[in-house]
Design a protein around this motif. Structure first.
Motif, mmCIF file in Angstrom:
data_model
loop_
_atom_site.group_PDB
_atom_site.id
_atom_site.type_symbol
_atom_site.label_atom_id
_atom_site.label_comp_id
_atom_site.label_asym_id
_atom_site.label_seq_id
_atom_site.Cartn_x
_atom_site.Cartn_y
_atom_site.Cartn_z
ATOM 1 N N ALA A 60 31.344 12.804 13.704
ATOM 2 C CA ALA A 60 32.087 11.620 14.143
ATOM 3 C C ALA A 60 31.838 10.434 13.233
ATOM 4 C CB ALA A 60 31.697 11.283 15.585
ATOM 5 N N GLU A 61 30.598 10.278 12.753
ATOM 6 C CA GLU A 61 30.260 9.107 11.943
ATOM 7 C C GLU A 61 31.091 9.037 10.677
ATOM 8 O OE1 GLU A 61 26.288 6.916 10.065
ATOM 9 O OE2 GLU A 61 26.181 8.972 10.822
ATOM 10 N N ALA A 62 31.344 10.186 10.058
ATOM 11 C CA ALA A 62 32.136 10.214 8.828
ATOM 12 C C ALA A 62 33.610 10.465 9.112
ATOM 13 C CB ALA A 62 31.609 11.295 7.889
ATOM 14 N N GLY A 63 33.989 10.542 10.384
ATOM 15 C CA GLY A 63 35.375 10.874 10.713
ATOM 16 C C GLY A 63 35.790 12.179 10.067
ATOM 17 N N LEU A 64 34.882 13.148 10.087
ATOM 18 C CA LEU A 64 35.087 14.396 9.342
ATOM 19 C C LEU A 64 35.378 15.542 10.292
ATOM 20 C CD1 LEU A 64 33.104 15.692 6.313
ATOM 21 C CD2 LEU A 64 33.298 17.166 8.316
ATOM 22 N N ARG A 65 36.324 16.356 9.900
ATOM 23 C CA ARG A 65 36.638 17.599 10.598
ATOM 24 C C ARG A 65 37.004 18.627 9.535
ATOM 25 N NH1 ARG A 65 42.795 16.553 12.709
ATOM 26 N NH2 ARG A 65 43.460 15.289 10.931
ATOM 27 N N LEU B 77 28.147 18.178 -0.577
ATOM 28 C CA LEU B 77 28.628 17.956 0.779
ATOM 29 C C LEU B 77 27.692 18.621 1.779
ATOM 30 C CD1 LEU B 77 30.933 16.907 2.640
ATOM 31 C CD2 LEU B 77 32.011 19.153 2.373
ATOM 32 N N LEU B 78 27.064 19.727 1.381
ATOM 33 C CA LEU B 78 26.142 20.469 2.230
ATOM 34 C C LEU B 78 24.742 20.444 1.611
ATOM 35 C CD1 LEU B 78 28.233 23.662 3.107
ATOM 36 C CD2 LEU B 78 27.980 21.579 4.453
ATOM 37 N N PRO B 79 23.712 20.747 2.407
ATOM 38 C CA PRO B 79 22.359 20.846 1.831
ATOM 39 C C PRO B 79 22.297 21.934 0.763
ATOM 40 C CG PRO B 79 22.280 20.805 4.241
ATOM 41 C CD PRO B 79 23.719 20.953 3.875
ATOM 42 N N GLU B 80 21.326 21.832 -0.138
ATOM 43 C CA GLU B 80 21.223 22.781 -1.243
ATOM 44 C C GLU B 80 21.033 24.212 -0.753
ATOM 45 O OE1 GLU B 80 18.225 21.597 -3.975
ATOM 46 O OE2 GLU B 80 19.292 19.803 -4.655
ATOM 47 N N ALA C 207 24.743 11.237 2.844
ATOM 48 C CA ALA C 207 23.476 11.921 3.127
ATOM 49 C C ALA C 207 23.376 12.299 4.600
ATOM 50 C CB ALA C 207 22.303 11.027 2.716
ATOM 51 N N ALA C 208 23.769 11.376 5.493
ATOM 52 C CA ALA C 208 23.730 11.675 6.925
ATOM 53 C C ALA C 208 24.718 12.780 7.279
ATOM 54 C CB ALA C 208 24.040 10.413 7.723
ATOM 55 N N THR C 209 25.879 12.765 6.630
ATOM 56 C CA THR C 209 26.875 13.815 6.866
ATOM 57 C C THR C 209 26.357 15.165 6.399
ATOM 58 O OG1 THR C 209 28.667 12.209 6.603
ATOM 59 C CG2 THR C 209 29.232 14.536 6.343
ATOM 60 N N ARG C 210 25.713 15.176 5.255
ATOM 61 C CA ARG C 210 25.141 16.411 4.721
ATOM 62 C C ARG C 210 24.112 16.996 5.700
ATOM 63 N NH1 ARG C 210 24.710 14.815 -0.316
ATOM 64 N NH2 ARG C 210 22.774 13.698 0.023
ATOM 65 N N ASP C 211 23.264 16.142 6.255
ATOM 66 C CA ASP C 211 22.264 16.615 7.218
ATOM 67 C C ASP C 211 22.934 17.133 8.486
ATOM 68 O OD1 ASP C 211 20.269 15.911 5.458
ATOM 69 O OD2 ASP C 211 19.855 13.983 6.417
ATOM 70 N N ALA C 212 23.967 16.429 8.957
ATOM 71 C CA ALA C 212 24.650 16.842 10.188
ATOM 72 C C ALA C 212 25.342 18.189 10.010
ATOM 73 C CB ALA C 212 25.657 15.774 10.610
ATOM 74 N N LEU C 213 26.000 18.378 8.881
ATOM 75 C CA LEU C 213 26.645 19.664 8.622
ATOM 76 C C LEU C 213 25.608 20.774 8.480
ATOM 77 C CD1 LEU C 213 29.467 18.595 6.123
ATOM 78 C CD2 LEU C 213 29.662 19.048 8.571
ATOM 79 N N GLY C 214 24.464 20.459 7.849
ATOM 80 C CA GLY C 214 23.394 21.444 7.753
ATOM 81 C C GLY C 214 22.887 21.857 9.128
ATOM 82 N N ASP C 215 22.767 20.893 10.051
ATOM 83 C CA ASP C 215 22.336 21.215 11.422
ATOM 84 C C ASP C 215 23.331 22.141 12.108
ATOM 85 O OD1 ASP C 215 20.052 19.718 11.168
ATOM 86 O OD2 ASP C 215 20.889 17.930 12.132
ATOM 87 N N GLN C 216 24.619 21.949 11.842
ATOM 88 C CA GLN C 216 25.624 22.811 12.471
ATOM 89 C C GLN C 216 25.556 24.237 11.916
ATOM 90 O OE1 GLN C 216 29.547 20.860 12.609
ATOM 91 N NE2 GLN C 216 28.484 18.879 12.648
ATOM 92 N N LEU C 217 25.307 24.377 10.631
ATOM 93 C CA LEU C 217 25.135 25.717 10.060
ATOM 94 C C LEU C 217 23.866 26.372 10.595
ATOM 95 C CD1 LEU C 217 26.126 25.040 6.336
ATOM 96 C CD2 LEU C 217 27.490 26.159 8.098
ATOM 97 N N ARG C 218 22.842 25.597 10.743
ATOM 98 C CA ARG C 218 21.594 26.105 11.311
ATOM 99 C C ARG C 218 21.822 26.581 12.745
ATOM 100 N NH1 ARG C 218 18.168 23.331 14.417
ATOM 101 N NH2 ARG C 218 15.953 23.859 14.486
ATOM 102 N N GLY C 219 22.577 25.809 13.522
ATOM 103 C CA GLY C 219 22.885 26.215 14.890
ATOM 104 C C GLY C 219 23.678 27.508 14.936
ATOM 105 N N TRP C 220 24.559 27.703 13.968
ATOM 106 C CA TRP C 220 25.326 28.959 13.907
ATOM 107 C C TRP C 220 24.386 30.144 13.687
ATOM 108 C CZ3 TRP C 220 25.926 31.808 9.196
ATOM 109 C CH2 TRP C 220 26.768 32.906 9.294
ATOM 110 N N LEU C 221 23.390 29.984 12.828
ATOM 111 C CA LEU C 221 22.440 31.069 12.588
ATOM 112 C C LEU C 221 21.634 31.386 13.847
ATOM 113 C CD1 LEU C 221 21.136 30.012 9.059
ATOM 114 C CD2 LEU C 221 22.499 32.026 9.590
ATOM 115 N N VAL C 222 21.239 30.337 14.572
ATOM 116 C CA VAL C 222 20.483 30.567 15.804
ATOM 117 C C VAL C 222 21.352 31.301 16.828
ATOM 118 C CG1 VAL C 222 19.323 29.437 17.740
ATOM 119 C CG2 VAL C 222 18.980 28.584 15.409
ATOM 120 N N ARG C 223 22.601 30.915 16.935
ATOM 121 C CA ARG C 223 23.510 31.597 17.881
ATOM 122 C C ARG C 223 23.672 33.066 17.492
ATOM 123 N NH1 ARG C 223 26.314 26.792 17.282
ATOM 124 N NH2 ARG C 223 27.855 27.750 15.886
#
Length: 599
Positions: free
Chosen positions: A245-250, A284-287, A317-333
């Motif tokens: 939401a912060e970056a208005g990104l989808r 755009l994403l973490p390394e 940087a905040a967007t990169r971290d947020a997207l990384g968290d979403q990918l991490r959540g996908w792995l946990v699921r």
């Protein structure tokens, strides 16, 4: 006395128009951005209700003279605003006062219009703001421009702007119908405003990030897989929606079905307010997420001056971290809902997940539970290994593991190969997180404590041989041990740990440098010179035959042969002295065989 800088305007125009952008093709994107911003400004203006925004382009064929025109029904400009927006580069305050500072707008008229000078030496703008007369602006690549009331045949009946470009020599092909249609489709296919080229609609259709109500989940998945295959060239392992939401990104993230090189930055497709900004946007994403390719649309991330990449700031940087968290959540699921699918993913992309696990406890537990590591008792996860053997014993070097694995297994010692990328660090972290896990690093020198010593009578019988061995191995910088161990088929084992290898390197380097550097290297030398060990296996029939030989010269040749064979089995490099020992042993034994001297 202060003075102002003298600026060559012709040089500034040439610099910005020819060197700010990577390709002249971006002129279409810049014209589209200006038209969209004008339509957006009209929608937010105070002129009352405005018609639906539209953008019409006429190509060189339609005009008949090779020129291109682009028209919009946006807010338009008055004469004062033409001076401020079209003929001023680098000033933002007036632009803000005129209503073009909202975050909905993509670019700046002055900077963006410069891109047109890459394909045209002259730009003509006919524009009208509601309630004001139509204005004609002529800009030239030499930095000069004129502003005048538009003649009668160029008067606009409504607010809006028309830009006309006449191709410079060599750029005619960029203004043709085919080229313009392809560029509009490339940059502006996802724009909400209809764009036509010579009367044919070019824009339209759902964007990857759209979720049409009439489209089922399976249909959307099929559409996104087809999009990924067309744009990125692969059918994804999985598809997941991402948003901040912060970056208005989808957008959508596509997981690669094949290994990716972590040293090559991942390139993503980024849209800014539904206009293509970059096809190869990085960071755009973490390394660690090099196994993902994204297509996203953002409203808040800042572009660079050329609007061909993202500007690195705190929001990115905040967007990169947020997207990384979403990918991490996908792995946990996946680990909870589809463990078999997670294992299939790890077989392809374990490097990225292991890199993340170095800093993330949850990912560490995921790796420990699902990623099988190489051991001398077969592939096992860290969780399986510790549950079965208790002590987590490992070697940090691949060659060391290859050297020790069969011998350790024969002695009942289970060992993990931590010689691959991140594995040793992960084991250390695993022991830190799981406090009950005991960890032991097995080195070559430690293995001798697990090998069976000979009884006193057998050791006494070896005294004559040890004298020969000391003479042979001393010139090779090696000590001899005789032990009894499994596997019995292995005649000799060469043991060299990291500390000994380091001391040998220091000694070899010291002999090749001057006195100053030699003195420096002496500070790294240990008081007792360590030496690698050659361990002869008393259980091996060949080794026992060599030990029992009565002729010292023949014993020496056989010992040199066993020494070099142990080096090769352990994947150790051969020094000149080792090569000489190999030749001497090999040729000597052949000579004995030919002459009938071998009994």
């Amino acid at each position: 006395m202060s003075q102002t800088f003298r600026v060559d305007l012709r040089g500034i125009v040439d610099l910005l128009s020819h060197h700010l952008y990577t390709s002249p093709q971006v002129y279409v994107r810049e014209l589209l951005q200006n038209a969209v911003d004008a339509i957006t400004a009209a929608r937010h203006g105070e002129e009352g209700s405005t018609p639906v925004g539209r953008i019409a382009i006429s190509s060189g064929e339609a005009a008949g003279d090779g020129s291109l025109t682009i028209s919009d029904n946006g807010i338009g400009l008055g004469e004062a605003q033409v001076h401020e927006l079209l003929a001023t580069i680098g000033r933002s305050s007036k632009r803000d006062d005129l209503g073009f500072a909202r975050h909905e707008f993509m670019g700046q008229f002055g900077i963006g219009l410069l891109s047109c000078f890459m394909v045209s030496d002259a730009i003509e703008v006919v524009t009208r703001r509601a309630g004001e007369p139509t204005v004609l602006w002529h800009g030239r690549s030499d930095g000069s421009y004129t502003v005048a009331p538009a003649p009668a045949d160029q008067q606009r009946p409504e607010a809006g702007t028309t830009v006309t470009l006449r191709p410079r020599p060599g750029c005619e092909h960029l203004l043709t119908r085919r080229a313009v249609t392809e560029l509009v489709a490339h940059y502006g296919a996802r724009l909400p405003q209809p764009v036509t080229v010579d009367g044919e609609l070019v824009t339209g259709g759902p964007a990857p990030w759209d979720r049409p109500d009439e489209e089922s989940g399976a249909e959307r998945r099929a559409r996104l897989e087809a999009y990924c295959a067309e744009v990125f060239g692969f059918t994804p392992f999985d598809v997941l929606d991402v948003a901040t939401a912060e970056a208005g990104l989808r957008g959508v993230a596509f997981v690669l079905p094949m290994p990716a090189n972590p040293a090559v930055p991942a390139a993503h497709r980024v849209y800014l307010k539904q206009m293509l900004l970059a096809e190869g946007a990085e960071r755009l994403l973490p390394e660690w997420a090099f196994f993902v390719r994204c297509v996203v649309d953002t409203a808040e991330l800042r572009p660079t001056a050329s609007r061909e990449a993202l500007y690195e700031d705190s929001l990115l940087a905040a967007t990169r971290d947020a997207l990384g968290d979403q990918l991490r959540g996908w792995l946990v699921r996946l680990s909870v809902q589809e463990p078999a699918r997670l294992r299939a993913f790890l077989r392809v992309h374990h490097l990225g997940v292991k890199a993340l696990a170095l800093h993330d406890d949850e990912m560490l537990r995921l790796v420990a539970e699902f990623w099988p590591m190489e051991t001398n008792v077969g592939p096992l996860t860290l969780a399986e290994f510790t549950a079965r053997y208790g002590l987590l014993r490992y070697t940090p070097q691949l060659d060391e593991f290859r050297q020790l694995a069969p011998v350790a297994a024969a002695q009942g010692l289970a060992v993990v190969n931590a010689g691959y990328v991140y594995d040793a660090e992960l084991i250390d972290r695993f022991a830190g997180v799981e406090r009950e896990v005991e960890v032991e690093q097995l080195r070559a020198g430690d293995l001798t404590t697990h090998l069976q010593r000979l009884d006193p009578a057998e050791e006494q019988a070896l005294v004559p041989f040890l004298a020969v061995a000391d003479r042979v191995l001393s010139r090779l910088g090696c000590d001899l041990l005789v032990r009894s161990f499994e596997p019995a088929g292995l005649p000799a084992l060469y043991l060299l740990d990291d500390d000994t290898a380091f001391q040998l390197d220091v000694r070899a380097t010291r002999e090749q440098v001057d006195d100053t550097w030699a003195a420096i290297l002496d500070t790294f030398r240990s008081e007792v010179e360590p030496r690698p060990r050659l361990v002869l296996n008393h259980r091996n029939p060949l080794a026992r035959q060599v030990l029992a030989l009565a002729e010292p010269e023949l014993q020496a040749m056989c010992l040199e042969g066993l020494y070099v064979q142990a080096l090769l089995l352990g994947h150790h490099p051969l020094r000149p002295a080792d090569t000489a020992a190999l030749n001497q042993s090999f040729l000597g034994l052949i000579g004995r065989a030919v002459s009938g001297g071998v009994q």
